[in-house]
Scaffold this active site. Structure first.
Site, short mmCIF file in Angstrom:
data_model
loop_
_atom_site.label_atom_id
_atom_site.label_comp_id
_atom_site.label_asym_id
_atom_site.label_seq_id
_atom_site.Cartn_x
_atom_site.Cartn_y
_atom_site.Cartn_z
N SER A 237 0.85 -1.20 0.00
CA SER A 237 0.00 0.00 0.00
C SER A 237 0.88 1.23 0.00
CB SER A 237 -0.87 0.04 1.26
OG SER A 237 -0.11 0.47 2.37
N ASP A 238 0.34 2.35 -0.51
CA ASP A 238 1.03 3.60 -0.25
C ASP A 238 0.90 3.85 1.25
OD1 ASP A 238 2.45 5.93 -0.36
OD2 ASP A 238 1.41 6.73 -2.13
N TRP A 239 1.75 4.72 1.76
CA TRP A 239 1.86 4.90 3.22
C TRP A 239 0.60 5.59 3.78
CZ3 TRP A 239 5.28 2.15 1.17
CH2 TRP A 239 6.42 1.70 1.82
N GLY A 240 -0.29 4.79 4.32
CA GLY A 240 -1.52 5.35 4.87
C GLY A 240 -2.68 5.26 3.91
#
Ligand code: BGC
Length: 727
Positions: A237-240
């Site tokens: 995932s992208d961060w967050g």
């Protein structure tokens, strides 16, 4: 990426040994850039790092605080935009190889690169991290780059999947794009990255697509990536970018990363474990994610498996290295070929080095270091040669060089927090607001302008170096227009008035408005953020030691208002983002609607001239296969040796389906000594003639007449020939 049976068998052995607790530890961040190791079984943590211009500096494990180390300086590579501008696949491979080897050298397993989102608008803050407005060019440049990374037992993590073309409200914005545009424009480079290059990992984007968060998307991750493309790599995932446990568990996502330090509370940490224990989510969903991660770890030779003892054991893995002379040389050679000569009237360039006795350099970008900015792409560069340093080292003591700032950049107010720590607030990104110019700033600007004009009158040779910087080309923020900041237009106009021979150099990651002075300038050079050797490469080009050969990987419109994302579709919307322009992105739109641009897609001049002749077409067509071989001869008719990129576009002459005027479907870069000729060959397959037919849910070819166009840019077509396709 396809995984062999041996790796699959080995992974199953470990998988059976892992407890649920251990498995969930492997599928979420347990530090800001790592997962949890399973020491009992010898499975190490997975270490990741940004990307894409080099290996990012070390942070504390659980806080966005630089670790303050002295051994994390690295090779700073040209940005992805610059790599695309070389139109050179070998250089893309070499940059990838540097990145992969340095990532290994720094003890990383995954490098969060390259960025391959399509440049839909010139205002996207992250355009410098992306390659092009064209899917074909993006695919062709990213495939060798990924292969280069992965030569070194480092995984590439191609990002951000998908349709992630603005920073404003990036966590929540819902992108609505029609199926044809999705298939023809936004997905092809990702498909090439996973299937042709075998990218071992891919990063899900922040935004939503048709209502679903990309990192939880059934459409993107399950239907397209896993089922249609048969992807067996890891989805990070992208961060967050994960928002819900169940949705993430049932999607093709494998690893949840974020920006906060409550690692056990991540959606795929304790909440997922508890949901499995309660029987709400089958354990198999977790196993599938762990399986993908184990496959990747085994492919990277992070360990082998002892089948008897059922544990991970040491194996031979390639070691990396960083900051080698060879890496710096690759950065220099790439920077050289990325520079685009936009304009060169009266042969203002190159400058005659021997005659240059007094030189005036004006502009903050002449003396500025860019590596340490831009967001997650920031680099702690071993060094960065500014344009001024490049010119000084090349001209030596025989030329007196004066530098003046020319324009004033307001000081940045630091509030002590790391932007990444705050990046889940305010929807993750915003549009830049144009601030009022204070009286003090206006006064400072005026003083610098007057100083620049005074010296410009005195000096025979003047170079203005301006453009943007990472206050504008920046993660988490889009520009609000294409205007040059800090009152540069006024300075350039005044300096050109004082000295009409002034050479204009623009360093930036995205196009800027040049309308106020472009006609008056005789020579304009475009320089990107071109890595640690940028200043040397620029000096070589200005002084004629390198003949420029970069071509624009994107159109430079006069103003962003001409761009289809703005005048047809939505941009910088906070909720619903309609891509009403469909497939008409970049030159596809400008050409169709006859909108003039400042500089067209594929444009880039040389100090020499190239003549094109003798186009030949040879077709092999049968029921199962279409192959068209195209060739032409290119001759260097000028007096310098140089490189030319021959661009191949296809025009569909049928009017059965709405299509762009033409589309890029091939390019070859050749080096030619003065007077030399070479034959350039292209091989087209059916794919290059196809469009996506929504009603059939497939790519199709319309039988009939097509034109093959060969040229030096999208608007400088030199040869053409027709071909009839039966299909
Ligand atoms: C960016 C990613 C980056 C990640 C880790 C996010 O904010 O969108 O591109 O890889 O942070 O730093």
């Amino acid at each position: 990426m396809k995984i062999g049976n041996e790796i699959k068998e080995k992974a199953e052995i470990l998988l059976k040994e892992l407890t649920l607790e251990e498995k969930t530890g492997m599928i979420h961040g347990a530090g800001l850039f790592r997962t949890k190791a399973v020491e009992r079984l010898g499975i190490p943590a997975l270490y990741m790092s940004d990307g894409p211009m080099g290996v990012r500096a070390e942070f504390e494990d659980a806080a966005w605080v630089p670790a303050g180390e002295t051994q994390d300086y690295v090779t700073y590579l040209p940005s992805n935009a610059a790599i695309a501008a070389t139109w050179n696949r070998e250089l893309a491979y070499e940059c990838g190889s540097v990145l992969g080897e340095e990532a290994r050298g720094r003890g990383k397993d995954v490098i969060l690169a390259p960025g391959i989102n399509i440049k839909r608008s010139p205002l996207n803050g992250r355009n410098f991290e992306y390659m092009s407005e064209d899917p074909y060019l993006t695919a062709e440049q990213c495939v060798p780059l990924i292969q280069g990374i992965q030569e070194h037992d480092t995984a590439a993590c191609v990002k951000h999947f998908a349709v992630n073309s603005q920073e404003t409200q990036r966590l929540w914005v819902d992108t609505q794009v029609d199926e044809r545009a999705l298939r023809e424009i936004y997905l092809p480079a990702f498909e090439a990255a996973v299937n042709r290059a075998g990218s071992a990992s891919i990063m899900g984007a922040y935004n939503r697509l048709r209502g679903e968060h990309c990192c939880e998307s059934q459409l993107l991750l399950n239907k397209i990536l896993r089922k249609e493309w048969g992807y067996e790599g890891t989805v990070i995932s992208d961060w967050g970018a994960v928002h819900r446990t169940k949705e993430a568990a049932f999607s093709g996502l494998d690893l949840e990363m974020s920006v906060t330090d409550n690692f056990d509370e991540y959606y795929m940490a304790r909440p997922l474990k508890e949901a499995v224990e309660k029987g709400e989510i089958p354990e198999e969903a977790v196993d599938e994610k762990v399986r993908h991660i184990l496959w990747m770890m085994l492919s990277l030779h992070m360990f082998d498996v002892d089948k008897e003892r059922k544990t991970a054991v040491d194996t031979q893995r390639r070691s990396g290295c960083y900051n080698t002379p060879a890496h710096r040389d690759a950065a220099l050679r790439t920077a050289r070929e990325s520079i685009v000569l936009l304009k060169n009237e009266e042969e203002r360039l190159p400058l005659a080095k021997e005659k240059l006795k007094k030189l005036l350099v004006i502009g903050r970008n002449g003396n500025k270091i860019h590596s340490n900015g831009g967001g997650s792409a920031e680099i702690k560069a071993l060094y960065e040669i500014s344009p001024l340093m490049g010119l000084m080292t090349h001209l030596g003591g025989n030329c007196e060089i004066r530098y003046v700032e020319g324009y004033y950049e307001e000081e940045k107010q630091e509030d002590g927090t790391n932007w990444q720590e705050d990046s889940l607030k305010e929807g993750g990104g915003k549009e830049r607001q144009t601030a009022q110019v204070s009286e003090e700033t206006a006064r400072k600007r005026q003083t610098l302008l007057e100083e620049a004009v005074k010296y410009a009158k005195e000096y025979e040779q003047v170079i203005f170096v301006g453009g943007l910087n990472h206050e504008y080309d920046l993660e988490g923020q889009d520009r609000s227009d294409m205007k040059l900041p800090y009152g540069q237009d006024e300075v350039i106009e005044a300096v050109l008035e004082a000295n009409p021979d002034t050479i204009i150099v623009m360093a930036a990651g995205s196009p800027v408005e040049m309308g106020r002075w472009e006609k008056k300038a005789k020579a304009i050079v475009w320089n990107w953020y071109a890595g640690m050797e940028s200043g040397n490469a620029l000096a070589e080009v200005l002084l004629g030691e390198t003949n420029p050969s970069g071509k624009l990987p994107e159109s430079f419109p006069y103003t962003h208002k001409d761009c289809s994302a703005h005048c047809v579709g939505d941009f910088a919307e906070e909720k619903l983002l309609r891509y009403r322009e469909g497939i008409y992105v970049g030159y596809r739109y400008y050409e169709k609607q006859k909108v003039p641009v400042q500089y067209c897609f594929g444009h880039g001049l040389s100090y020499t001239q190239f003549a094109y002749s003798g186009i030949t077409l040879e077709k092999q067509e049968n029921a199962s296969e279409l192959r068209v071989n195209v060739s032409c001869t290119v001759k260097n008719t000028g007096k310098y040796s140089g490189k030319e990129t021959v661009q191949l576009y296809i025009r569909d002459k049928n009017d059965k389906v709405d299509k762009p005027i033409k589309e890029l479907k091939g390019y070859e870069k050749v080096e030619l000594a003065a007077g030399e000729s070479k034959k350039v060959n292209f091989c087209l397959s059916g794919k290059e003639f196809a469009y996506y037919e929504e009603s059939a849910g497939a790519f199709q070819i319309i039988p009939g007449e097509y034109e093959i166009l060969l040229g030096a840019s999208s608007q400088d077509i030199r040869l053409q020939a027709s071909i009839h396709i039966k299909v």
